[in-house]
Scaffold this motif. Structure first.
Motif, mmCIF file in Angstrom:
data_model
loop_
_atom_site.group_PDB
_atom_site.id
_atom_site.type_symbol
_atom_site.label_atom_id
_atom_site.label_comp_id
_atom_site.label_asym_id
_atom_site.label_seq_id
_atom_site.Cartn_x
_atom_site.Cartn_y
_atom_site.Cartn_z
ATOM 1 N N MET A 179 41.308 49.438 25.686
ATOM 2 C CA MET A 179 40.948 48.885 26.965
ATOM 3 C C MET A 179 41.969 49.365 27.990
ATOM 4 S SD MET A 179 40.455 44.892 28.216
ATOM 5 C CE MET A 179 40.419 44.381 26.549
ATOM 6 N N LYS A 180 41.479 49.665 29.189
ATOM 7 C CA LYS A 180 42.330 50.144 30.280
ATOM 8 C C LYS A 180 42.446 49.078 31.365
ATOM 9 C CE LYS A 180 42.158 54.413 28.604
ATOM 10 N NZ LYS A 180 43.237 55.209 28.169
ATOM 11 N N LYS A 181 43.472 49.209 32.169
ATOM 12 C CA LYS A 181 43.627 48.349 33.342
ATOM 13 C C LYS A 181 42.698 48.846 34.453
ATOM 14 C CE LYS A 181 47.186 45.680 32.191
ATOM 15 N NZ LYS A 181 47.193 44.241 32.295
ATOM 16 N N VAL A 182 42.282 47.939 35.295
ATOM 17 C CA VAL A 182 41.478 48.255 36.470
ATOM 18 C C VAL A 182 42.308 47.888 37.699
ATOM 19 C CG1 VAL A 182 39.373 47.686 37.757
ATOM 20 C CG2 VAL A 182 39.307 47.902 35.267
ATOM 21 N N LYS A 183 42.389 48.814 38.633
ATOM 22 C CA LYS A 183 43.120 48.582 39.873
ATOM 23 C C LYS A 183 42.187 47.891 40.869
ATOM 24 C CE LYS A 183 45.664 51.024 43.493
ATOM 25 N NZ LYS A 183 46.065 52.372 43.968
ATOM 26 N N ILE A 184 42.625 46.783 41.427
ATOM 27 C CA ILE A 184 41.864 46.029 42.424
ATOM 28 C C ILE A 184 42.636 46.094 43.731
ATOM 29 C CG2 ILE A 184 40.905 43.793 43.081
ATOM 30 C CD1 ILE A 184 41.097 43.043 40.044
ATOM 31 N N THR A 185 42.041 46.724 44.737
ATOM 32 C CA THR A 185 42.671 46.831 46.050
ATOM 33 C C THR A 185 41.870 46.012 47.048
ATOM 34 O OG1 THR A 185 43.393 49.083 45.534
ATOM 35 C CG2 THR A 185 43.441 48.428 47.858
ATOM 36 N N ILE A 186 42.538 45.160 47.803
ATOM 37 C CA ILE A 186 41.876 44.381 48.844
ATOM 38 C C ILE A 186 41.691 45.297 50.048
ATOM 39 C CG2 ILE A 186 41.935 42.300 50.277
ATOM 40 C CD1 ILE A 186 41.886 41.867 47.127
ATOM 41 N N LEU A 187 40.435 45.642 50.339
ATOM 42 C CA LEU A 187 40.136 46.552 51.442
ATOM 43 C C LEU A 187 40.024 45.828 52.776
ATOM 44 C CD1 LEU A 187 37.424 48.879 49.847
ATOM 45 C CD2 LEU A 187 39.879 49.320 50.115
ATOM 46 N N LYS A 188 39.300 44.700 52.779
ATOM 47 C CA LYS A 188 39.066 43.974 54.023
ATOM 48 C C LYS A 188 38.984 42.483 53.771
ATOM 49 C CE LYS A 188 36.365 47.253 56.734
ATOM 50 N NZ LYS A 188 35.157 47.390 57.547
ATOM 51 N N THR A 189 39.518 41.731 54.707
ATOM 52 C CA THR A 189 39.267 40.290 54.749
ATOM 53 C C THR A 189 38.444 40.079 56.012
ATOM 54 O OG1 THR A 189 41.365 39.897 55.896
ATOM 55 C CG2 THR A 189 41.374 39.672 53.508
ATOM 56 N N THR A 190 37.304 39.456 55.874
ATOM 57 C CA THR A 190 36.374 39.373 56.994
ATOM 58 C C THR A 190 36.068 37.924 57.341
ATOM 59 O OG1 THR A 190 34.398 39.418 55.604
ATOM 60 C CG2 THR A 190 35.297 41.550 56.268
ATOM 61 N N LEU A 191 35.484 37.747 58.503
ATOM 62 C CA LEU A 191 35.005 36.440 58.936
ATOM 63 C C LEU A 191 33.665 36.656 59.621
ATOM 64 C CD1 LEU A 191 35.537 33.373 59.353
ATOM 65 C CD2 LEU A 191 36.507 33.979 61.579
ATOM 66 N N GLN A 192 32.636 36.038 59.092
ATOM 67 C CA GLN A 192 31.311 36.098 59.709
ATOM 68 C C GLN A 192 31.296 35.051 60.820
ATOM 69 O OE1 GLN A 192 29.237 38.596 58.669
ATOM 70 N NE2 GLN A 192 31.066 39.070 57.479
ATOM 71 N N GLU A 193 31.702 35.478 62.010
ATOM 72 C CA GLU A 193 31.973 34.528 63.092
ATOM 73 C C GLU A 193 30.773 33.674 63.462
ATOM 74 O OE1 GLU A 193 34.048 36.323 66.362
ATOM 75 O OE2 GLU A 193 35.410 37.374 64.995
ATOM 76 N N ASP A 194 29.584 34.254 63.507
ATOM 77 C CA ASP A 194 28.404 33.463 63.873
ATOM 78 C C ASP A 194 28.133 32.370 62.841
ATOM 79 O OD1 ASP A 194 27.746 35.485 62.023
ATOM 80 O OD2 ASP A 194 25.683 35.633 62.744
ATOM 81 N N LEU A 195 28.235 32.710 61.578
ATOM 82 C CA LEU A 195 28.024 31.721 60.523
ATOM 83 C C LEU A 195 29.158 30.698 60.479
ATOM 84 C CD1 LEU A 195 26.739 34.067 57.691
ATOM 85 C CD2 LEU A 195 25.382 32.588 59.200
ATOM 86 N N ALA A 196 30.384 31.162 60.713
ATOM 87 C CA ALA A 196 31.522 30.245 60.719
ATOM 88 C C ALA A 196 31.399 29.233 61.857
ATOM 89 C CB ALA A 196 32.826 31.029 60.836
ATOM 90 N N ARG A 197 30.943 29.685 63.007
ATOM 91 C CA ARG A 197 30.749 28.749 64.126
ATOM 92 C C ARG A 197 29.716 27.692 63.780
ATOM 93 N NH1 ARG A 197 31.328 33.221 67.247
ATOM 94 N NH2 ARG A 197 29.105 33.626 67.332
ATOM 95 N N GLU A 198 28.655 28.125 63.097
ATOM 96 C CA GLU A 198 27.569 27.194 62.785
ATOM 97 C C GLU A 198 27.884 26.288 61.602
ATOM 98 O OE1 GLU A 198 22.753 27.199 61.934
ATOM 99 O OE2 GLU A 198 23.739 29.053 62.556
ATOM 100 N N TYR A 199 28.516 26.817 60.571
ATOM 101 C CA TYR A 199 28.666 26.077 59.323
ATOM 102 C C TYR A 199 30.111 25.757 58.925
ATOM 103 C CZ TYR A 199 23.850 27.601 58.801
ATOM 104 O OH TYR A 199 22.519 27.842 59.009
#
Length: 110
Positions: free
Chosen positions: A1-21
């Motif tokens: 088994m090999k390791k898998v590299k996980i890179t955080i590319l983007k942290t996002t905010l769905q502003e329209d949905l966040a405003r509503e919910y």
């Protein structure tokens, strides 16, 4: 088994949905930051979000066990050994790049 590299590319905010919910003052995910790198095989990396892990572990597991093919029907990711995925937070999804590596998992990692 090999390791898998996980890179955080983007942290996002769905502003329209966040405003509503979302609650007042909701921002992007406070647990992960763009550019962070983790390594995993079958187990969730230390300090990695539990909910994000639930959303991506099957891709990590497949890559760790040698999947080389392009995902699904060659209509998603053009690079073998790579997956672009996100957590399941509908208001502030985090987008990650998973990459197959040649780093062997060690028995003490298991």
């Amino acid at each position: 088994m090999k390791k898998v590299k996980i890179t955080i590319l983007k942290t996002t905010l769905q502003e329209d949905l966040a405003r509503e919910y979302g609650v007042d003052g909701l921002t992007t995910c406070p647990m992960m930051s763009e550019g962070e790198v983790y390594y995993a095989d079958y187990a969730k990396p230390e300090n990695f979000c539990d909910e994000a892990w639930k959303a991506i572990y099957q891709y990590v597991f497949a890559l760790a066990h040698g999947v080389n093919d392009i995902w699904y029907y060659n209509d998603w990711i053009k690079t073998p050994g790579v997956a672009i995925v996100s957590c399941n937070d509908g208001l502030r999804p985090v987008i990650m790049k998973l990459e197959k590596t040649d780093i062997e998992s060690k028995i003490e990692d298991l």
